[in-house]
Scaffold this active site. Structure first.
Site, PDB file in Angstrom:
ATOM      1  N   HIS A  54      -0.770 -45.523  -5.247  1.00 22.84           N
ATOM      2  CA  HIS A  54      -1.314 -46.059  -6.490  1.00 22.84           C
ATOM      3  C   HIS A  54      -2.408 -45.151  -7.058  1.00 22.84           C
ATOM      4  O   HIS A  54      -2.378 -44.765  -8.228  1.00 22.84           O
ATOM      5  CB  HIS A  54      -1.855 -47.467  -6.218  1.00 22.84           C
TER       6      HIS A  54
ATOM      7  N   GLY B 149      -6.542 -11.297   6.881  1.00 22.29           N
ATOM      8  CA  GLY B 149      -6.337 -11.844   8.228  1.00 22.29           C
ATOM      9  C   GLY B 149      -5.683 -10.821   9.121  1.00 22.29           C
ATOM     10  O   GLY B 149      -5.701 -10.932  10.336  1.00 22.29           O
TER      11      GLY B 149
ATOM     12  N   CYS C 237      11.999 -39.342 -14.191  1.00 18.67           N
ATOM     13  CA  CYS C 237      10.656 -39.805 -14.561  1.00 18.67           C
ATOM     14  C   CYS C 237       9.766 -40.071 -13.352  1.00 18.67           C
ATOM     15  O   CYS C 237       8.678 -40.592 -13.494  1.00 18.67           O
ATOM     16  CB  CYS C 237      10.733 -41.035 -15.461  1.00 18.67           C
TER      17      CYS C 237
ATOM     18  N   LYS D  64       0.835  -1.200   0.000  1.00 16.41           N
ATOM     19  CA  LYS D  64       0.000   0.000   0.000  1.00 16.41           C
ATOM     20  C   LYS D  64       0.873   1.255   0.000  1.00 16.41           C
ATOM     21  O   LYS D  64       0.686   2.154  -0.814  1.00 16.41           O
ATOM     22  CB  LYS D  64      -0.883  -0.045   1.235  1.00 16.41           C
TER      23      LYS D  64
ATOM     24  N   TYR E 134      16.364 -34.124 -19.789  1.00 13.97           N
ATOM     25  CA  TYR E 134      14.917 -34.078 -19.998  1.00 13.97           C
ATOM     26  C   TYR E 134      14.220 -34.444 -18.703  1.00 13.97           C
ATOM     27  O   TYR E 134      14.831 -34.995 -17.781  1.00 13.97           O
ATOM     28  CB  TYR E 134      14.485 -35.045 -21.117  1.00 13.97           C
TER      29      TYR E 134
ATOM     30  N   MET F 118      -5.299  -6.714  10.447  1.00 19.36           N
ATOM     31  CA  MET F 118      -6.106  -5.524  10.523  1.00 19.36           C
ATOM     32  C   MET F 118      -5.906  -4.726   9.240  1.00 19.36           C
ATOM     33  O   MET F 118      -4.797  -4.620   8.758  1.00 19.36           O
ATOM     34  CB  MET F 118      -5.668  -4.690  11.709  1.00 19.36           C
TER      35      MET F 118
ATOM     36  N   ARG G 164      -2.397  -1.710  -6.728  1.00 19.56           N
ATOM     37  CA  ARG G 164      -1.470  -2.850  -6.578  1.00 19.56           C
ATOM     38  C   ARG G 164      -1.776  -3.857  -7.684  1.00 19.56           C
ATOM     39  O   ARG G 164      -2.830  -3.783  -8.324  1.00 19.56           O
ATOM     40  CB  ARG G 164      -1.618  -3.502  -5.212  1.00 19.56           C
TER      41      ARG G 164
ATOM     42  N   SER H  37      17.607 -42.675 -15.839  1.00 23.60           N
ATOM     43  CA  SER H  37      16.450 -41.858 -15.508  1.00 23.60           C
ATOM     44  C   SER H  37      16.223 -41.980 -14.004  1.00 23.60           C
ATOM     45  O   SER H  37      16.161 -43.090 -13.468  1.00 23.60           O
ATOM     46  CB  SER H  37      15.230 -42.350 -16.294  1.00 23.60           C
TER      47      SER H  37
ATOM     48  N   ARG I 191      -3.879   2.393   8.144  1.00 24.60           N
ATOM     49  CA  ARG I 191      -4.051   1.143   7.393  1.00 24.60           C
ATOM     50  C   ARG I 191      -2.802   0.290   7.442  1.00 24.60           C
ATOM     51  O   ARG I 191      -1.683   0.805   7.433  1.00 24.60           O
ATOM     52  CB  ARG I 191      -4.388   1.459   5.924  1.00 24.60           C
TER      53      ARG I 191
HETATM   54  C1  PEP Z   1       9.949 -43.951  -9.492  1.00 23.01           C
HETATM   55  O1  PEP Z   1      10.205 -44.745  -8.601  1.00 23.01           O
HETATM   56  O2  PEP Z   1      10.158 -42.733  -9.392  1.00 23.01           O
HETATM   57  C2  PEP Z   1       9.365 -44.424 -10.759  1.00 23.01           C
HETATM   58  C3  PEP Z   1       9.216 -43.606 -11.775  1.00 23.01           C
HETATM   59  O3  PEP Z   1       8.924 -45.685 -10.802  1.00 23.01           O
HETATM   60  P1  PEP Z   1       7.555 -46.190 -10.145  1.00 23.01           P
HETATM   61  O4  PEP Z   1       6.796 -44.994  -9.680  1.00 23.01           O
HETATM   62  O5  PEP Z   1       6.852 -46.959 -11.172  1.00 23.01           O
HETATM   63  O6  PEP Z   1       8.057 -47.027  -9.013  1.00 23.01           O
END
Ligand code: PEP
Ligand code: MG
Length: 900
Positions: A461, A107, A844, A29, A864, A109, A342, A777, A98
């Site tokens: 899962h 939250g 991954c 402000k 990647y 004043m 703002r 990976s 203010r």
């Molecule tokens: C992992 O463990 O990060 C992975 C990609 O394999 P999964 O989740 O299938 O165990």
């Protein structure tokens, strides 16, 4: 800090000490007001007490030396500038007080108006403005705000005094209360304050001012503010500034009023001034909803000059700050004053539209447009949302927001029940509510619109499958008891039956009873498409997708995946036409029987790989060899016993034998610690024929597709490797199998062999196998599990406490733990690059779709990342942001990044 430290910064047409870039010192402000004053925008003059005072006050429970002198001098200056005097009977100066932290914080004043008014100078104010009614109205507002905020008298008590007078006078709005009525209210408020606090209202303006300032500083510590800071990870010590500003009055008649607005629509991003105005009113009236305001646009008719000036000023502000603004203003007898400006808070959709539009308007660069979008908000734009525009009901349970989006459907308590309830063509929306899901529930998950589980975490899962399927999922929801035998569900105190409606908000983890309306997300949002095009232009690190089936691969390719980084082949085995064969393979007591089952599976796997290669060619496809423990392919013991019971009652001997066989085999395969058990590459070592079948299917598929004219790029990945000898052993087997296939077909094809790094040992010893593979990976799900020793499936039970207590700042299964897991990755990458400079390194695990983790991976220099198809746009944007933020060369130095 000493007597000479500057604590107070003035702003007005005659002097400006601060500027817009001083948010940290002056709060949003104060900085906005200083900048507006510098731009000669009409703002009432005032001064801002810096955030350092707040920090000092919180540490020492006292004001710093020298502050009082600076405040007195600034007040004198304000009196001179404004031509009115504090506590003057004839011509009193009134101020607003203010709060204003660097980041706006609900939250705390917020505002007290009309500070400085008392019984002595009431007449003076009335004369100044020609109205005793106006003076009394201002006074009752001061008593009400000061009483509730500073003196902590419950707000409701003031409301009842006000309501009683309105009723007595038979009027509907505050603006209609008569002058004697207002006098009664003022007297009533005085009495209320005296009764509640045991002290009269402080009539001394100086006392009012210092109490109000102290109340602002105190409010930094209140519970709501602390909670908000924890939630939004705002530094506890940054503190709030306090702005004291000369009052201008919107309650001086129908040519006065107050308004709030946005330079662009905050929910759609549409570029038109947007907001509300209330005539003859002061600040809080709009928010309090006492009277219905009119649209700002209506000012064009009622106060055309003011409207034009407001448009011109706010558009200048937007140009100056190079961002959409939210502003507050007051009109006093036809004269416009800006009270605040703002950066406007906006929906995800609006944020994208505003950023892209502004880049097109050349107000900001493409990089800046990209930087302004919170990558995680992209998911919100793409998935259907519960429409909260009408009343939001109370959530009946909270869980982990495991997969974004919303789902509204009827409750099903098992996968079979979900399939039945969904109908033949999946026409009925079903929410699968279970204790936890397992691979056996896939068919139910495939038809459900969302999943709710009582247990499980972000990589359980249900969570992994949901993100893969782009479905909404809440895991580990507290207070949920699923009783499958009775077919009932209890959530908190409420009982539900299968078929009852439930609504899930996967973006926040909230569960609602009943059927809430869904708002379709804007399909094909053109600004988002533009933004993603720009992020592709600006980043050089490919984003691949985790895709397990030809359907997933098709979605991934359409969404712009630059390859498949993880194809979990076990998901192909779980298809209902394959499960019996994989079960025969597991139950086989000799190699010949096992081979027979594998021979049946081979063409099925091969057909899937062919489709995936066709869809992805010439992009790389990383296919991971079978990973989970074999008992996961068998039905649960409970299920088997139930079926056995039925078979015995039918005296179906054949079925009884089969089920008993399954039970026995299940028992022999069951492990007390399956996550650390007979899985990953260990399966290929004990059952090499599984590996041979999978590698044959992969390479035969590649050969076939190549024959058709495509350029498949298969990458074979070995999971859960701990030591170099495992790789050496398996690599030999893979290469021998490849030779056999090529010999049989009289042709060969290029393929790569790589490994996952999912175990701390593999990370620490990565140099020992660097020359055996052409890529690695990081499986960060398992690597996190094995590094912390936190079970992926059960950690929820204690992780919530860790997060609540601040022992961990983030769920390590969602945002990578840079200090521990990150250090292992860094060690591994250093060794890999040293021993094999050409090696390709990817990620991954689920973290590959988390924006903060992506920035960190980029800083480690990965080649990647791979994530579920639904997260591709988010990951693409996060990667472009990481590349725009990070320096050119990505060294292995420890850098801790957070993402906007
Ligand atoms: C992992 O463990 O990060 C992975 C990609 O394999 P999964 O989740 O299938 O165990
Ligand atoms: Mg793994």
């Amino acid at each position: 800090m000493n007597r000479n430290t500057k604590y107070v910064y003035r702003f007005g047409s005659l002097a400006v000490d601060g500027k817009g870039s001083m948010r940290a010192e002056l709060g949003g402000k104060g900085a906005g007001l200083a900048e507006m004053a510098l731009l000669s925008v009409p703002v009432p003059p005032g001064f801002t007490i810096s955030t350092s005072v707040c920090r000092f006050y919180l540490e020492h429970d006292n004001m710093p030396l020298g502050l009082k002198e600076q405040l007195d001098a600034s007040l004198l200056w304000l009196e001179g500038t404004h031509g009115r005097r504090f506590d003057n009977r004839q011509n009193p100066l009134l101020v607003s007080v203010r709060s204003g932290a660097a980041i706006s914080m609900p939250g705390m004043m917020d505002t007290i108006l009309n500070v400085g008014l008392n019984e002595r100078n009431l007449d003076g104010l009335a004369k100044q403005n020609g109205s005793m009614r106006f003076a009394l109205d201002s006074y009752r507002r001061l008593l009400q705000m000061f009483g509730s905020v500073v003196l902590e008298v419950p707000k409701k008590r003031f409301d009842s005094v006000l309501e009683a007078v309105k009723q007595r006078e038979g009027v509907a709005t505050d603006a209609e209360i008569s002058q004697p009525g207002l006098r009664n209210i003022v007297d009533g408020f005085h009495q209320l304050i005296l009764t509640h606090t045991g002290e009269p209202f402080p009539e001394d303006p100086q006392m009012q001012l210092s109490m109000a300032i102290e109340a602002v500083l105190q409010s930094w510590k209140n519970e709501r503010a602390q909670h908000y800071r924890r939630l939004h990870k705002i530094d506890e010590l940054s503190g709030t500034a306090v702005t004291v500003q000369a009052m201008v009055f919107g309650n001086r008649g129908m040519d006065s009023g107050t308004g709030v607005g946005f330079t662009r629509n905050p929910s759609t991003g549409f570029g038109e001034i947007f907001g509300e105005f209330l005539a003859n009113a002061q600040g809080e009236d709009i928010v309090a909803g006492i009277r219905t305001p009119t649209a700002i646009a209506a000012l064009a008719q009622t106060m055309p000059q003011v409207y034009e000036e407001l448009r011109a000023i706010t558009s200048r502000l937007e140009q100056h700050f190079r961002d959409a603004q939210d502003f507050e203003f007051t009109v006093e007898n036809g004269k416009l004053f800006l009270l605040q400006t703002r950066s406007a808070k906006r929906s995800a959709i609006a944020a994208v539209k505003i950023a892209v539009d502004m880049a097109m308007e050349k107000l900001i660069s493409k990089e800046e447009a990209l930087r302004r979008i919170k990558a995680s908000s992209i998911a919100e734009i793409l998935s259907p949302q519960i429409d909260f525009s009408s009343d939001t009901p109370e959530a009946i349970a909270h869980g982990l927001p495991a997969s974004p989006g919303s789902a509204v459907g009827r409750i099903a308590l098992s996968a079979d029940a979900a399939v039945e309830a969904a109908g033949k063509h999946g026409e009925n929306p079903v929410i699968l509510v279970t204790q936890e899901t397992t691979a056996d529930d896939i068919h139910g998950m495939a038809v459900a619109v969302g999943f709710l589980t009582a247990q499980g975490g972000a990589t359980s899962h249900a969570a992994v499958v949901a993100r893969g399927m782009g479905k909404c999922c809440i895991t580990g929801a507290k207070g949920i008891v699923v009783d499958q035998t009775k077919g009932s569900l209890q959530i908190g105190d409420l009982n539900f039956q299968p078929g009852d409606w439930l609504s899930l908000d996967g973006s926040t983890g909230r569960v609602f009873a009943g059927k809430l309306p869904l708002r379709q997300s804007e399909a094909g949002n053109p600004e988002l498409d533009t933004l993603l095009e720009w992020s592709l232009e600006l980043s050089s690190t490919p984003i691949r997708a985790n895709a397990d089936t030809p359907q997933d691969a098709a979605v991934a390719r359409r969404a712009g995946a630059q390859g498949i980084g993880l194809c979990r082949t076990e998901h192909m085995f779980f298809a209902s036409d394959r499960l019996p064969h994989i079960r025969s393979m597991i139950l086989a007591s000799n190699i010949a029987d096992r081979q027979k089952a594998l021979d049946t599976l081979l063409p099925m796997q091969q057909a899937d790989f062919e489709t995936i290669f066709r869809q992805m060619a010439p992009l790389p496809v990383t296919i991971r060899l079978l990973d989970p423990p074999l008992h996961e392919f068998l039905p649960t013991a409970d299920d088997l016993n139930h079926q056995l019971h039925l078979a015995q009652s039918r005296q179906d001997v054949h079925k009884i034998n089969e089920l008993e066989g399954l039970l026995l085999r299940g028992q022999s395969l069951a492990e007390s610690n399956p996550m650390m058990g007979h899985r990953g590459c260990r399966l290929s070592i004990t059952y090499p024929e599984i590996l041979v079948m999978q590698v044959t299917a992969i390479l035969q598929a590649a050969l076939r597709v190549e024959e058709e004219g495509f350029l498949p790029a298969p990458e074979i990945m070995v999971p859960l490797v701990a030591c170099a000898e495992e790789i050496r052993w398996l690599r030999r087997l893979i290469d021998e199998t490849a030779k056999d296939v090529f010999r049989k077909h009289g042709r060969s094809i290029e393929y790569e062999v790589g490994t996952m790094i999912e175990l701390p040992r593999a990370a620490v010893c990565a140099g020992t196998f660097a020359d055996q593979v052409s890529f690695v990976s990081f499986g960060t799900n398992d690597l996190t599990q094995m590094t912390f020793g936190f079970s992926r499936d059960d950690a929820r039970k204690y992780l919530d406490s860790y997060l609540e207590q601040g022992i961990l700042s983030d769920d390590p299964f969602i945002t990578i733990d840079q200090e521990g897991v990150g250090a292992l990755m860094e060690t591994a990458i250093r060794q890999l690059r040293l021993k094999n400079p050409k090696i390709k390194i990817g990620v991954c695990g689920e973290h590959g779709g988390d924006p903060v983790s992506i920035a960190f991976f980029k800083s480690l220099g990965v080649d990647y990342v791979s994530c579920s198809p639904a997260r591709l746009p988010m990951a693409q944007l996060a990667m472009a942001q990481a590349e725009a933020i990070l320096p050119e060369e990505h060294t292995l130095g420890r850098k801790i990044y957070s993402v906007v």
